[in-house]
Design a protein around this motif. Structure first.
Motif, mmCIF file in Angstrom:
data_model
loop_
_atom_site.group_PDB
_atom_site.id
_atom_site.type_symbol
_atom_site.label_atom_id
_atom_site.label_comp_id
_atom_site.label_asym_id
_atom_site.label_seq_id
_atom_site.Cartn_x
_atom_site.Cartn_y
_atom_site.Cartn_z
ATOM 1 N N VAL A 200 0.867 -1.175 0.000
ATOM 2 C CA VAL A 200 0.000 0.000 0.000
ATOM 3 C C VAL A 200 0.907 1.229 0.000
ATOM 4 N N ASP B 286 -11.231 -1.607 -2.598
ATOM 5 C CA ASP B 286 -10.235 -0.933 -1.748
ATOM 6 C C ASP B 286 -9.816 0.428 -2.277
ATOM 7 N N ASP B 287 -9.632 0.541 -3.606
ATOM 8 C CA ASP B 287 -9.119 1.792 -4.151
ATOM 9 C C ASP B 287 -10.220 2.767 -4.516
ATOM 10 N N GLY B 288 -11.468 2.353 -4.395
ATOM 11 C CA GLY B 288 -12.598 3.247 -4.614
ATOM 12 C C GLY B 288 -13.126 3.331 -6.034
ATOM 13 N N GLU C 207 -16.468 5.905 -3.540
ATOM 14 C CA GLU C 207 -15.309 5.169 -3.044
ATOM 15 C C GLU C 207 -15.498 3.661 -3.082
ATOM 16 N N SER D 236 -9.979 4.464 1.642
ATOM 17 C CA SER D 236 -9.515 3.740 0.463
ATOM 18 C C SER D 236 -8.001 3.716 0.455
ATOM 19 N N GLN D 237 -7.433 2.821 -0.349
ATOM 20 C CA GLN D 237 -5.984 2.703 -0.429
ATOM 21 C C GLN D 237 -5.555 2.410 -1.864
ATOM 22 N N HIS D 238 -4.335 2.787 -2.172
ATOM 23 C CA HIS D 238 -3.772 2.488 -3.482
ATOM 24 C C HIS D 238 -2.450 1.749 -3.295
ATOM 25 N N ARG D 239 -2.333 0.602 -3.956
ATOM 26 C CA ARG D 239 -1.090 -0.176 -3.930
ATOM 27 C C ARG D 239 -0.301 0.054 -5.213
ATOM 28 N N LYS E 129 -17.030 -3.544 -1.142
ATOM 29 C CA LYS E 129 -16.183 -2.324 -1.182
ATOM 30 C C LYS E 129 -14.921 -2.645 -1.967
ATOM 31 N N VAL F 298 -6.187 6.972 1.740
ATOM 32 C CA VAL F 298 -7.150 8.061 1.567
ATOM 33 C C VAL F 298 -7.987 8.100 2.839
#
Lengths: 349, 349
Positions: free
Chosen positions: A8, B282-284, B263, A20-23, B280, A12
């Motif tokens: 990750v 994760d990255d939206g 999201e 939310s997350q971005h990898r 959900k 966010v």
């Protein structure tokens, strides 16, 4: 094929949660390919998309076309651009095409509404629809057309993988990044050109070479320098007002050359440090890409912290202007960059 | 706080590569909270955002406001909507407000350009900027205002967490989903309302209850049924032409009630199966959400396969209409859904 578990990189935040997350993965390398930072899977091939436009523009200069046609900095910069489609971009693309004896009808990129809201509104007010020239890739295509014409190739079908210009570009990409390209692994870009599979570590090396000229034959080193200088001289042509690449080029040239691509790709050259940088956000989100690029640039160049203050602040606002959250480097990214800073200061000290 | 490693649910293919991926979690549960499917972390609280609009609209009916004001199906549906801002939506919102003796000036959601390109073009041609009524949440806000007025509350500050209407809504959400809500964990939504942290497994249970009325007091069961029926009767009001929720509601009512949120959140009720569903990404990314929701709905309701044929095909086209790639369920998601099918057929047979 399942991607390995990339870390990750971006959180966010909203309220008390990480919403939310971005990898993704990040590679930083020198012109010999030595990795200074490898976070996540930097060996997996990815499509660099628009991030390599300046490399794709090398034939435009190396062939002598830029000199023969008397191309300006603005025209060379737009040949490396994912432009917003403002009048300044349209003029540069039209100018480039005209100098090569061509026009908008030769563009094979397809049409889309310009990135620029102002130009979109202008088109709508005039009852017009966008044309190929408004496509954010039209400058790249115009540059390729000009190179093809100068080299005596047909301008028809210049976008196809087996056109001699695309074969030339693929070879340049391969040589620059130091990887063999498998034609069976190529994809088709949004603008219909081929996009080639290249690992992040190789892209990083390629950008280190592009930024410094090291490892290039003299003509190629000069071509790269010319393109880089044009982008430094005309930063708004490379993207557009308010956009990340323009902000960075305008504020940090000649220390940083930067270029983003679709699906979460972003690359940079840091010529004075002899380094190149390439990153990919797994889910493709620009929100992740620009956050990570800001963090990594600031880690290598403290001066970037001022120019990228808004991006590093990362505050998120809602429709009424209330502060509702923020993007932030993840703990993992923070750890990787702090560790890098330690390593670099121990090496220096 | 690092999220656990949720599985990859969606692969985005281009050429020979998986170019991007979306991770996330999915919960399917019955009205007693028994999990039928739990893939990824379904215990971690998330902000459901717009996915719970129908739950937030329960007071509008339960209080007697809908009857007192003589609200139509269209007006009840738009109170549950993330609407596109087409004329049909604007008329329904304005009508709802007028019946409560209010107008656009009471809306606290803030303005944004409508989701509808046609309405955006119309505004631009007329030299106009959007108002609060164009905000995709304006129907929800109008419904809340009407409920507040009917209940004798002030319409001023209705959007604040401590307004009696928001306290009532939080209690309804808590009771419906079977979780305690921590006011310190609430966030602020894009439209300025509170958004509460709820785990996916609890949302799934909440949607099972909403869809069936099981576990609700009679008045609440009737209110839920009324809202659900209104959305089934006026599917275009809930989102807009061509949008996912409208396509599903129009094609699959009364088998599926569905609603997305920002999201990467999406929820559904399958009343005949007694189930609720919450997911959900994760990255939206909506690209991930709609792909996953399509796959899961099709797994539970084969009839959904026809209505969602385009979404399940997932082909991606570039600016010239060339096929360049596709979205697809990941191998992991495919495995989870195939395993589910086996379990359900063994249970049935």
């Amino acid at each position: 094929m399942t991607a390995s578990d990339n870390p990750v990189l971006v959180d966010v935040h909203r309220g008390s949660l990480i919403e939310s997350q971005h990898r993704g993965a990040i590679a930083v390398a020198d012109a010999d390919g030595r990795l200074v930072l490898a976070f996540g899977d930097v060996e997996r091939p990815i499509y660099p998309r628009s991030a390599v436009k300046a490399l794709q523009a090398i034939p435009l200069v190396e062939s002598g076309a830029a000199d023969a046609f008397g191309l300006s900095d603005a025209e060379l910069a737009v040949a490396c651009a994912s432009h917003s489609g403002d009048q300044v971009h349209l003029d540069a693309v039209a100018g480039l095409l005209a100098k090569a004896g061509l026009d908008e009808s030769h563009l094979a990129c397809g049409a889309h509404w310009p990135v620029s809201e102002a130009m979109t509104r202008a088109l709508l007010r005039g009852g017009k629809r966008p044309g190929a020239i408004h496509n954010n890739c039209s400058g790249k295509h115009a540059g390729m057309l000009a190179a093809a014409v100068h080299l005596g190739y047909s301008p028809r079908g210049y976008e196809k993988p087996d056109h001699p210009l695309q074969v030339m570009i693929a070879r340049i990409l391969s040589e620059t990044c130091g990887v063999a390209l498998d034609p069976d692994r190529a994809g088709i870009d949004g603008c219909s050109l081929p996009t080639h599979a290249v690992p992040l570590m190789a892209l990083a090396r390629g950008f280190a070479r592009f930024g410094t000229g090291w490892g290039f034959a003299p003509e190629r080193a000069q071509a790269a320098a010319r393109l880089k200088q044009a982008c430094f001289a005309a930063p708004v042509l490379v993207a557009g007002e308010g956009r990340f690449d323009t902000v960075v080029l305008r504020g940090l040239a000649p220390l940083i050359f930067v270029k983003g691509g679709a699906e979460g790709v972003h690359c940079a050259a840091l010529p004075d440090l002899g380094l190149g940088l390439a990153l990919k956000i797994d889910d493709g989100a620009k929100r992740g890409t620009e956050r990570v690029m800001s963090e990594v640039l600031a880690a290598f160049l403290p001066k970037a912290r001022n120019v990228l203050a808004d991006q590093l602040d990362g505050a998120l606002y809602n429709w009424r202007g209330l502060a509702v959250g923020r993007t932030a480097a993840s703990a993992e990214l923070r750890g990787a960059l702090d560790g890098l800073a330690e390593t670099r200061s121990r090496a220096a000290g």
